[in-house]
Design a protein around this motif. Structure first.
Motif, PDB file in Angstrom:
ATOM      1  N   HIS A  29      -0.341   8.926   9.845  1.00 17.67           N
ATOM      2  CA  HIS A  29       0.897   9.326   9.187  1.00 17.67           C
ATOM      3  C   HIS A  29       0.776  10.711   8.579  1.00 17.67           C
ATOM      4  N   LYS A  30      -0.410  11.017   8.066  1.00 13.22           N
ATOM      5  CA  LYS A  30      -0.623  12.371   7.536  1.00 13.22           C
ATOM      6  C   LYS A  30      -0.462  13.397   8.646  1.00 13.22           C
ATOM      7  N   ASP A  37       0.850  -1.182   0.000  1.00 14.72           N
ATOM      8  CA  ASP A  37       0.000   0.000   0.000  1.00 14.72           C
ATOM      9  C   ASP A  37       0.890   1.238   0.000  1.00 14.72           C
ATOM     10  N   LEU A  38       0.692   2.075  -0.997  1.00 10.95           N
ATOM     11  CA  LEU A  38       1.524   3.282  -1.077  1.00 10.95           C
ATOM     12  C   LEU A  38       0.857   4.471  -0.396  1.00 10.95           C
ATOM     13  N   SER A  39      -0.440   4.347  -0.095  1.00 12.90           N
ATOM     14  CA  SER A  39      -1.128   5.519   0.457  1.00 12.90           C
ATOM     15  C   SER A  39      -0.839   5.663   1.949  1.00 12.90           C
ATOM     16  N   LEU A  40      -1.017   6.865   2.454  1.00 13.34           N
ATOM     17  CA  LEU A  40      -0.695   7.141   3.860  1.00 13.34           C
ATOM     18  C   LEU A  40      -1.933   6.970   4.743  1.00 13.34           C
ATOM     19  N   LYS A  41      -1.704   6.411   5.936  1.00 10.72           N
ATOM     20  CA  LYS A  41      -2.778   6.333   6.913  1.00 10.72           C
ATOM     21  C   LYS A  41      -2.970   7.723   7.529  1.00 10.72           C
ATOM     22  N   THR A  58       7.815   4.238   7.813  1.00 14.47           N
ATOM     23  CA  THR A  58       7.015   5.257   7.133  1.00 14.47           C
ATOM     24  C   THR A  58       7.277   6.630   7.746  1.00 14.47           C
TER      25      THR A  58
END
Lengths: 398, 398, 380
Positions: free
Chosen positions: A9-10, A2-6, A72
């Protein structure tokens, strides 16, 4: 995968960005974007701010005072700081000697040295290379002879970055002349204020003073400054090199370099428009941009292995090789973007905060010097040739 | 210093052009122009015409029946032949074994072999490489054992070009197994019709058959077929390699190749315009053309030294390196120019000259096979790695 | 066709070699670079005495009847020594344009003393927005009585601080970037209204930014025809490019020789590093690159006198592409093979590297000339 941020993490990225904006001095930030040289304060003020926040030693595990981030978070931290124009963290304390001390040092050593590194109160430099020991590091000859509860150290180190700012130096020294080259080496910490330590500048081709010769003339070093066992310093050295190679790819700063290059191309005039209208030039930027992306994905793959508990293998050498080539190419394209105005040599604009107006655009003075200077990246930290030998031997089994 | 031709040179050029136009069979010219494969008879008809004129062995000195061309005449001859789409002269007789025979052979050997080479009535091929001896040629194992007035030859040769068309083969064979590798080798001429010789085709990546394995099973060769002294064949081999390297750059053919590439780029469409108007593609051709010019002037400098009594030194290895890279680049760009229509594989058209209509333009189906096939140029005649080894040792003294 | 040097040309080559050997040892050069002018008047006087300042000019112009080959021979040796005297701006550019476009009076007043070593020139064409477009000129010259008044800015003008006269490319008509409407003016370096900001360049030469504030010149200051300077400038720059290419081949020979020597002597792992095949092959590539550079320089030197401007322009651009490519390869490889020493100020290698880098940026880099060559070659 998964490349998207949780979301968490944002939020973390926002926190890092807010911190950088609050703590990074505008003058330092400006130097980053214009490619000028930093002075000692630029590094120190920023590193101390990070230290205070507990983020300077961001790769360290919690139990040694690191923030204990996942991969991450590390990735975001490095990228946000690069985007915000923060100087790179000088690696000698937090990324080099620090991990060596918490891995191989005694409890007393950890207590004594780690806090100064975490807070950046103490500056470190590295005493590895010697005039006769470059790529062939194990050939080093600086001697440390035991005399009671001290070592007496004699010899010369070279290419020592920022030795003129350093409070301490970590050195590889020879403690056994009779053993095989790798087996007679020890890892020693030396206070730069000790009598007998002399620093002599080496002036680089762009006129800059970053590196030095360090002469050690009957320098008395207490035996408690030995890390690990006597004659087993090569183990520390290898550990440190492997650790170093990962960050040395400098992906976040290359990403920033590409975006600065695009900005310059939009400013530089050509045929009534700008250089950004020239497809031959923009294709070259696109090419380097893609190389940076490929390198970033390779680094993320390594980080992901590490997140699963794996250790970075010798293949990280390829990251160093490509990383240095990319940094060089960005510097080269930046100089080409500036064109004829890269020719004037303006040391005042490079090294001092003079009020002189630059000849040509603001981004012109550092362009050529930076290109010259970046040639070092494929030489230091184990030259490209050495890295390829490592891959050839350790990865390919040749 | 003067680049212009003298009136005599100009007259010679006119003569060559008139000769080629009058004597090059139209169907052969057409095949060369369209990049089609030639058969034995195509080469023979053209070479025999040249032989009759006394120009086939244009590099030979007068006393061995050559025309005694000056370097300028040589340059003119090669260029005009290429411009007029003459096939390349097969080098095995004229440029390889011929000069070896007139340099190292006996009077009887000269009388026996040279006329047929000059007239192209005998087809020669080369027996050098073996399965275990590629770049390391001196490790060859094909054995020739003396038995009365014969040698008995056993072993195998590989990468034998056009051996299936050949009447004779010149071979490096081992006559002393105990000596150092280079010192036990002899240079032997063998009639391909001798019992015990088998030729087995090797099919290349493009589906073509131009090279072979040649097997020797108790082949009886008269001792008078030995050129030079027994065990001194390596001297002949080195002489031949140095001779070969000069012409191998194939500059005239590459000049013709660039022009053909431009024609294709004018014919191919890109965004509603001829491909040649695509700036980035046009620049790739331009870059190639500059490389060809550089190579041509390097060759001219060597020829000019020779005209003043100098000998081509080992630096001509540099010509082979660049020449072969350029040949490859031409085929690569040609394939790029053709684009998707390079994909159809039409062996009938390629090899048998059927009347099948091509898919896409006439030149398209040849593009990819030629690209695949031309990868050989950096491998044969001493790979580029070997050539660099030669320069490094012989020129740079490393 | 004959590509060998005549006996006179061989003597010229030997004389230039001798000059560099005697006067341009590395430390001597460092001292020359540190002087106020950045070059030595005694060397310039020696050039005059040896006839180098006039060798490429016709006998009618007071020269010695040589041509581009003579310039090539001398510039190549200058490249080997990284010679600092302003031969290119004064002789090749300034002298070249005066010989091509000057009136008899201008030749007498300017060219004759230049050949005697008594006058130096600078050529001011570049402006901040010009990049490599020779016609992108906005410094304006307007009619003022019988003469002209010049106002505007010129950048990176080599040798402006030492020059007696500045040859200025100005716009007298036409629109922005139009080749038509450009005029050359010979302006006294001390003219009222002309101010300078002097500086060294990366490779230790000297250049200046020039500001023209209503600088008045007479009608006799016009070099060639009003509005018609572009072809003169283009040809002069092409000739300067070929001379630069010769200098670059000399630099490459020197940097390769230095690197070869270094890898034969520097030991690591118990052997000279030149024993490692990866360095051997890289060194061979350097050698091959220098050969190609020499070949293209020779080609361009032989073709630069061609009457067809397309042949001339293609020759210059083709050579510049090669020099850019080969210079970068040899320079970067030399630094890499020297290791850390290659990026220090104390080794000669970094100085050759810097000069090769700057040569690529002058009068159009590799990419610029590839585009120019391509446009000329594909049109044919």
């Amino acid at each position: 995968m998964d490349l998207s941020l949780k979301p968490e993490h944002k939020a973390f990225a926002d926190e890092v960005r807010a911190f950088a904006r609050e703590n990074l001095s505008p003058a330092t930030r400006e130097k980053t974007f214009s490619g000028k040289h930093y002075d000692r304060d630029d590094h120190m003020v920023w590193q101390k701010a990070l230290g205070k926040k507990g983020w300077l030693a961001y790769t360290w595990p919690k139990k040694y005072g690191g923030p204990g981030w996942d991969v991450t978070q590390r990735f975001l931290f490095e990228n946000v700081l690069a985007e915000e124009g923060a100087p790179r963290i000088l690696p000698f304390g937090p990324k080099m000697v620090g991990p060596v001390i918490y891995t191989f040092g005694t409890e007393a050593q950890k207590e004594r040295f780690l806090p100064g590194i975490r807070s950046s109160e103490v500056s470190w430099c590295q005493g590895y290379s010697e005039p006769g020991a470059g790529s062939d590091l194990a050939n080093l000859r600086t001697r440390a002879v035991r005399e009671g509860d001290h070592y007496i150290v004699n010899g010369q180190k070279t290419w020592t970055s920022f030795a003129h700012w350093g409070d301490w130096i970590f050195c590889l020294v020879r403690t056994n002349m009779d053993a095989k080259p790798q087996e007679g080496i020890s890892f020693l910490l030396i206070d730069m204020k000790t009598p007998g330590v002399t620093v002599r500048p080496i002036i680089m081709t762009d006129g800059a003073h970053h590196v030095n010769d360090v002469f050690l003339d009957n320098v008395k070093v207490p035996v408690e400054n030995l890390i690990g066992k006597e004659n087993e310093g090569w183990t520390c050295a290898k550990f440190l090199l492997a650790n170093e190679r990962l960050g040395i790819a400098e992906v976040p700063s290359s990403k920033r370099g590409v975006s600065v290059l695009r900005k310059i191309a939009r400013i530089e005039p050509q045929d009534g428009g700008t250089l950004a209208d020239d497809p031959a030039f923009t294709a070259q930027i696109a090419d380097i941009d893609l190389q940076v992306q490929a390198l970033e994905m390779s680094e993320l793959r390594v980080l992901s292995t590490m997140a699963q508990g794996g250790a970075p293998g010798p293949e990280v050498s390829t990251l160093k090789v490509r990383g240095s080539e990319i940094q060089q190419r960005i510097a080269e394209l930046t100089m080409e973007a500036v064109g004829e105005y890269a020719q004037p040599y303006q040391p005042g604009m490079l090294f001092h905060d003079t009020n002189e107006t630059p000849i040509g655009p603001d981004h012109a003075p550092p362009a050529a010097p930076r290109y010259f200077n970046m040639r070092k990246t494929s030489i230091y930290g184990g030259s490209t040739e050495i890295q390829k030998n490592i891959v050839s031997k350790m990865v390919l089994g040749l | 210093m003067d680049l212009a031709f003298t009136p005599e040179e100009q007259k010679f050029a006119d003569e060559v052009r008139a000769f080629v136009r009058a004597n090059l069979p139209a169907d052969v010219r057409d095949k060369v122009k369209n990049g089609k494969h030639l058969i034995r008879d195509d080469y023979m008809r053209w070479q025999q015409a040249l032989g009759k004129k006394g120009w086939l062995v244009y590099t030979w000195p007068k006393k061995h029946g050559g025309p005694g061309f000056t370097p300028a005449q040589r340059y003119i001859f090669e260029n005009i032949c290429a411009e007029e789409y003459a096939p390349g002269i097969i080098p095995f007789g004229t440029k390889m074994v011929g000069p070896v025979i007139y340099t190292f052979g006996t009077e009887a050997q000269k009388e026996k072999y040279l006329p047929a080479i000059r007239e192209s009535t005998v087809w020669w091929c080369q027996g050098y490489s073996e399965p275990g001896s590629g770049s390391d040629l001196a490790s060859l194992r094909t054995k020739a054992e003396k038995d009365g007035d014969h040698y008995i030859v056993n072993g195998s040769k590989t990468w034998n070009t056009m051996g299936h068309w050949a009447d004779w083969i010149f071979c490096l064979v081992r006559t002393d197994s105990k000596a150092k590798p280079q010192e036990g080798i002899s240079f032997l001429l063998i009639d391909m019709k001798t019992p015990g010789i088998t030729v087995k085709p090797i099919i290349m990546a493009d589906g073509g058959h131009e090279v072979n394995e040649v097997f020797f099973d108790n082949v009886k060769v008269p001792v008078e077929n030995l050129v030079g002294k027994e065990n001194e064949g390596w001297t002949c081999a080195k002489f031949l390699l140095a001779n070969e390297r000069l012409g191998i750059a194939a500059v005239p053919q590459s000049k013709r190749g660039v022009e053909a590439l431009k024609d294709i780029a004018r014919a191919e469409q890109d965004d509603g315009k001829p491909l040649i108007e695509n700036q980035s593609f046009a620049e790739k051709i331009a870059d190639l053309e500059i490389q060809v010019t550089a190579l041509e002037f390097t060759e001219l400098r060597v020829l000019s030294q020779m005209a003043h009594g100098g000998q081509p030194g080992p630096e001509v290895s540099g010509l082979k390196i660049r020449g072969s890279e350029i040949q490859q680049r031409i085929t690569e760009l040609t394939m790029e120019a053709v684009g998707e229509y390079a994909a159809p594989y039409l062996p009938g058209l390629l090899w048998q000259g059927t009347n099948e209509a091509p898919v896409g333009p006439e030149y398209a189906h040849l593009a990819a096979p030629r690209y695949f096939n031309t990868r050989k140029t950096t491998i044969y005649g001493g790979s580029n790695e070997i050539q660099k080894g030669i320069i490094s040792k012989m020129v740079l003294g490393l | 066709m004959d590509l060998s040097l005549s006996d006179e040309q061989k003597q010229l080559q030997e004389a230039a070699e001798r000059f560099v050997r005697d006067k341009y040892a590395f430390d001597a050069r460092r001292k020359i670079a540190a002087t106020e002018r950045g070059w030595l008047p005694e060397n310039w006087a020696q050039f005059a005495e040896l006839g180098w300042l006039g060798m490429a000019f016709s006998e009618e112009d007071g020269g010695y009847g040589g041509g581009p080959i003579e310039t090539m021979i001398v510039m190549e040796q200058f490249g080997k020594g990284l010679v600092l005297e302003p031969f290119l701006p004064t002789v090749v550019l300034g002298g070249g344009m005066i010989a091509r476009a000057g009136s008899a009076a201008q030749k007498e007043a300017l060219l004759a003393p230049m050949i005697e070593g008594k006058k130096q020139f600078a050529f001011a064409w570049l402006e901040r927005q010009s990049r490599y477009n020779l016609a992108d000129v906005s410094l304006k010259a307007t009619k003022e009585g019988t003469g002209w008044s010049l106002s505007g800015h010129k950048g990176v003008v080599y040798n402006a601080a030492s020059a007696d006269e500045i040859i200025v490319l100005a716009r007298t008509g036409g629109s922005a970037r139009e080749p038509k409407g450009l005029t050359l003016f010979v302006v006294d370096a001390k003219a009222k209204g002309l101010s300078r900001r002097d500086y060294p360049t990366q490779d230790a030469l000297r250049a200046s930014e020039l500001t023209f504030d209503k600088v008045s010149v007479g009608a006799d200051a016009v070099l060639g025809k009003v509005d018609e300077a572009f072809p003169v400038v283009e040809e002069a720059v092409d000739r300067a490019i070929v001379a630069l290419c010769a200098e670059a081949t000399g630099c490459m020979d020197a940097i390769n020789a230095g690197t070869l020597e270094y890898i034969k002597t520097r030991k690591q792992f118990g052997v000279p590093i030149g024993k490692f095949q990866v360095l051997q092959h890289r060194m061979v590539d350097c050698f091959t690159n220098a050969q190609e550079a020499r070949s293209m320089t020779l080609m361009a030197s032989l073709k630069i006198d061609d009457k067809d401007p397309t042949v001339r322009a293609k020759a210059a651009s083709g050579a510049k592409v090669q020099i850019g490519k080969s210079g970068k390869f040899c320079g970067q490889s030399a630094v890499q093979m020297h290791g850390g020493m290659g990026v220090t100020d104390e080794m000669a290698v970094s100085h050759y590297f810097k000069r090769l880098t700057m040569i690529d940026l002058m009068f159009g880099n590799q990419q610029h000339h590839l585009t120019r060559y391509s446009n000329l070659a594909m049109a044919a």
